[in-house]
Design an enzyme around this catalytic site. Structure first.
Site, PDB file in Angstrom:
ATOM      1  N   ASP A 104       0.869  -1.179   0.000  1.00 21.61           N
ATOM      2  CA  ASP A 104       0.000   0.000   0.000  1.00 21.61           C
ATOM      3  C   ASP A 104       0.906   1.230   0.000  1.00 21.61           C
ATOM      4  O   ASP A 104       1.521   1.554   1.026  1.00 21.61           O
ATOM      5  CB  ASP A 104      -0.905   0.014   1.239  1.00 21.61           C
ATOM      6  CG  ASP A 104      -1.985  -1.059   1.206  1.00 21.61           C
ATOM      7  OD1 ASP A 104      -1.738  -2.148   0.639  1.00 21.61           O
ATOM      8  OD2 ASP A 104      -3.065  -0.820   1.770  1.00 21.61           O
ATOM      9  N   LYS A 166      -7.016   3.434  -3.272  1.00 19.54           N
ATOM     10  CA  LYS A 166      -7.381   3.376  -1.852  1.00 19.54           C
ATOM     11  C   LYS A 166      -7.636   4.786  -1.355  1.00 19.54           C
ATOM     12  O   LYS A 166      -6.928   5.730  -1.737  1.00 19.54           O
ATOM     13  CB  LYS A 166      -6.253   2.710  -1.068  1.00 19.54           C
ATOM     14  CG  LYS A 166      -6.427   2.655   0.442  1.00 19.54           C
ATOM     15  CD  LYS A 166      -5.244   1.934   1.076  1.00 19.54           C
ATOM     16  CE  LYS A 166      -5.243   2.026   2.597  1.00 19.54           C
ATOM     17  NZ  LYS A 166      -4.056   1.360   3.196  1.00 19.54           N
ATOM     18  N   LYS A 195     -10.231   0.202  -2.422  1.00 19.56           N
ATOM     19  CA  LYS A 195     -10.091  -0.104  -0.994  1.00 19.56           C
ATOM     20  C   LYS A 195     -10.479   1.116  -0.163  1.00 19.56           C
ATOM     21  O   LYS A 195     -10.029   2.236  -0.426  1.00 19.56           O
ATOM     22  CB  LYS A 195      -8.658  -0.522  -0.669  1.00 19.56           C
ATOM     23  CG  LYS A 195      -8.427  -0.782   0.829  1.00 19.56           C
ATOM     24  CD  LYS A 195      -7.012  -1.251   1.122  1.00 19.56           C
ATOM     25  CE  LYS A 195      -6.756  -1.345   2.638  1.00 19.56           C
ATOM     26  NZ  LYS A 195      -5.393  -1.819   2.950  1.00 19.56           N
TER      27      LYS A 195
END
Length: 234
Positions: A104, A166, A195
């Protein structure tokens, strides 16, 4: 006579639907190793899809979760996204070497807001290459972006070859919102995933984000969400 087993559901979702969309977050800077170990035990017990831990904990978490189905995720250039591309690449390569299979990474927020779109895309593409086929989720940090910037970021992330967009790190003034998630889902193709992260800490909130097209939610509230599911599912 045929025996049939009814799988319990809540709002049309099974336990596996919920647990299989949770990245159990272990990112708070003050966590001790004992707390990281306890968090990995929660992820294994509740069968979450992954843990997302600090880079310094990747090897430790990998050892704890070997033999389970819980993937090891970690963060790169977290939480501000301001590392150079070379540093992001080195962080990614080290994380993968230590056992991480999900990365991430925080987008270069200031460069995006400056209109330096090619630099932002190249930066993400370099991380994707360093991840060597492992999942890359790019954190936009929506709290600092206009809707137009969020859309541009989604397009750049997709063009760079990452797997997810995300919402946030969880450390900015705000986290995931349903409006942002709808916007992100509409701004990428069907092969891209979305996400949520930041503030989604109840079962109903979790299902709300799944219902607008999210595939993952990063949360510290795994036990609360899944215990509630068990209590309410029929």
């Amino acid at each position: 006579m045929t025996n049939t087993t009814t799988i319990p559901t809540y709002r049309g979702r099974t336990y596996e639907d919920i647990a299989g969309a949770i990245d159990h977050s272990l990112l708070r800077p003050e966590l001790t190793l004992a707390e990281v170990e306890a968090g990995c035990a929660i992820a294994a017990r509740y069968r979450t899809v992954s843990v997302c831990c600090r880079p310094v904990d990747v090897t430790f978490a990998h050892g704890l979760l070997t033999g389970t189905d819980v993937a090891i995720g970690t963060v790169v250039s977290f939480p501000h996204g301001n590392s150079t591309t070379a540093v992001k690449v080195a962080e990614t390569a080290e994380a993968v070497a230590n056992g991480a299979t999900e990365i991430d990474v925080v987008l270069s927020i200031g460069l995006l807001r400056s209109g330096e779109f090619q630099r932002v895309q190249d930066d993400i593409a370099a991380v994707v290459a360093a991840a060597d086929g492992h999942l890359v989720k790019v954190i936009l940090e929506n709290a600092y972006l206009s809707d137009a910037e969020k859309v541009s970021a989604c397009h750049l992330v997709e063009s760079a070859g990452a797997d997810y967009v995300k919402t946030s790190t969880g450390f900015a003034p705000s986290g995931a919102t349903l409006d942002d998630l709808r916007l992100m889902r509409a701004s990428v193709g069907p092969q891209m995933k979305v996400k949520a992260a930041g503030g989604v800490r109840t079962l109903d909130a979790m299902i709300d984000v799944l219902d607008v097209g999210c595939s993952r939610n990063g949360t510290i509230a795994t036990a609360v969400i899944l215990d509630d599911f068990v209590a309410r599912a029929r």
